[in-house]
Design an enzyme around this catalytic site. Structure first.
Site, short mmCIF file in Angstrom:
data_model
loop_
_atom_site.label_atom_id
_atom_site.label_comp_id
_atom_site.label_asym_id
_atom_site.label_seq_id
_atom_site.Cartn_x
_atom_site.Cartn_y
_atom_site.Cartn_z
N GLU A 78 36.97 84.20 -7.07
CA GLU A 78 36.16 83.02 -7.35
C GLU A 78 35.41 83.11 -8.68
O GLU A 78 35.07 82.09 -9.26
CB GLU A 78 35.16 82.79 -6.21
CG GLU A 78 35.80 82.64 -4.85
CD GLU A 78 36.56 81.34 -4.67
OE1 GLU A 78 37.33 80.97 -5.58
OE2 GLU A 78 36.40 80.71 -3.62
N HIS A 102 34.66 91.17 -0.86
CA HIS A 102 35.80 90.59 -0.16
C HIS A 102 36.00 91.30 1.16
O HIS A 102 35.75 92.50 1.25
CB HIS A 102 37.09 90.72 -1.02
CG HIS A 102 38.17 89.78 -0.59
ND1 HIS A 102 39.05 90.09 0.40
CD2 HIS A 102 38.46 88.52 -1.00
CE1 HIS A 102 39.87 89.07 0.58
NE2 HIS A 102 39.53 88.10 -0.25
#
Ligand code: ACO
Length: 363
Positions: A309, A254
């Site tokens: 996700e 991320h």
């Protein structure tokens, strides 16, 4: 001639582009605060309509209740459904991700419906109708007596209302994904809003940014990855081969989080509540552990952990949502956040116009 300039953060890392009361991402501590609540608390507080009401109230400075949001969204779903043929006209032959983009772009202001309500309701109606279109089935009308999450499932499936457990799992996903600081799609929405273009232009731009695999397009590849690995014995070798090729493991890493994405655990818990014996979960946990270990070994200086996700893919799959609808479903959740950021940008922001660093030839 040489141009001397301070070393810039290409990619705008840590460059503030807005002041916001909507959400805050603490990448060091692994915290996401939405309208003053930790995401893990918000998910149990009052559902998607409640979270939307908090964001819209904060963005506009005019309080709106969860019940008002619930009624407005239900009425707007009915109004959008009456227009669904026009919205889907021209989407033949497109995959669901592109078709959703085209249908969203076809929205326009309607008398008596606030643009933020119209856009948020439309996302669910369009995404559900596209799932059915893909299956060569007629769209199913909304049921305004249901909450937004339950009605999304009902419109998609076309049979009786989903069970309470299914509706709760969908709702947990919608709340968890509703807003996340100045991520790429929200930034895109704010850039467009900062030019004073209308809200429909802003949400369409935001959705376009969401479709890439570095942002919201990752959950479908997460399931593809689990399928490609196939069996427990292949996990380690598959991951090493992928990394040797220089490919990225979907659902990991991320830009902001240097620790675990807090939304991963919120969604994991939602999946365990919904279906503790989910057929993919045990295998996915092994893949997750192996992926984290491999990434830590290869990138000791760049913490790369599970992101939202990974568990989005598992939860949406458990709800029988087809893979092709994962990105539109992300938009169904995030659009309330986008519309709030658009309103906030209009109230408080200025034209967003960053600079570039010229590295080309001089005259
Ligand atoms: N797998 C393998 N390597 C990775 C991964 C990954 N998932 N993520 C980052 N890296 C590596 C990069 O290759 C890079 O290596 P290098 O320095 O040798 O070139 C290093 O880690 C740093 O990567 P950046 O590209 O600088 O990280 P950035 O902050 O730009 O990327 C991103 C963040 C896009 C999410 C990235 O981690 C990624 O591509 N992840 C996989 C896709 C994914 O899961 N997307 C969903 C993100 S969550 C969301 O947006 C809702």
């Amino acid at each position: 001639m040489t141009i001397h300039a301070p070393k810039p953060a290409i990619g705008l890392d840590n460059v503030p582009a807005a002041e916001t009361t909507l959400s805050h991402v603490d990448g060091e501590r692994g915290e996401l605060i939405i309208a003053g609540r930790h995401v893990g608390e918000l998910v149990h507080e009052g559902g998607y309509e409640h979270a939307t009401a908090l964001l819209w109230s904060a963005a506009s400075g005019k309080p709106i209740s969860a019940e008002e949001v619930r009624r407005a969204l239900a009425d707007a779903r009915v109004a959008v459904f009456a227009d669904i043929k026009r919205l889907l006209a021209g989407t033949d032959g497109m995959d669901s991700i592109a078709a959703f983009r085209a249908a969203l772009a076809a929205l326009h202001p309607r008398d008596g419906i606030a643009p933020r309500v119209l856009a948020t309701a439309a996302a669910a109606v369009i995404a559900a109708a596209l799932v059915r279109k893909e299956r060569k089935l007629a769209p199913v009308a909304p049921n305004p007596s249901l909450g937004h999450a339950a009605d999304y499932l009902q419109m998609m499936r076309g049979h009786n209302a989903p069970t309470d457990k299914e509706a709760a799992a969908m709702d947990a996903y919608l709340v968890t994904a509703i807003d996340h600081g100045l991520n790429a799609s929200t930034f895109a929405a704010r850039v467009v809003a900062s030019t004073h273009a209308d809200l429909f232009a802003g949400v369409t731009a935001a959705y376009c940014a969401l479709t890439g695999p570095l942002h919201g397009g990752a959950p479908e590849p997460v399931l593809d990855m689990l399928d490609a690995i196939g069996t427990r014995e292949r996990i380690g070798a598959w991951i090493e081969a992928e990394l040797d090729r220089g490919d990225r493991l979907m659902g990991f890493g991320h830009r902001v989080y240097r620790v675990r994405d807090p939304r991963a655990d919120v969604l994991k818990a939602a999946l365990e509540r919904f279906n503790p014996s989910n057929r993919r979960l045990a295998f996915a946990l092994e893949v997750e552990a192996a992926a984290r270990a491999a990434l830590a070994k290869r990138k000791p200086d760049r913490p790369l952990d599970t992101n939202v996700e990974f568990y989005t893919a598992l939860l949406l799959d458990a709800l029988d949502i087809p893979r092709a609808a994962f990105t539109p479903t992300f938009a169904v959740a995030r659009i309330a956040g986008w519309t709030a950021h658009i309103e906030e940008q209009l109230r408080r922001g200025r034209l967003l116009r960053p600079s570039s660093v010229y590295i080309g030839a001089m005259p």
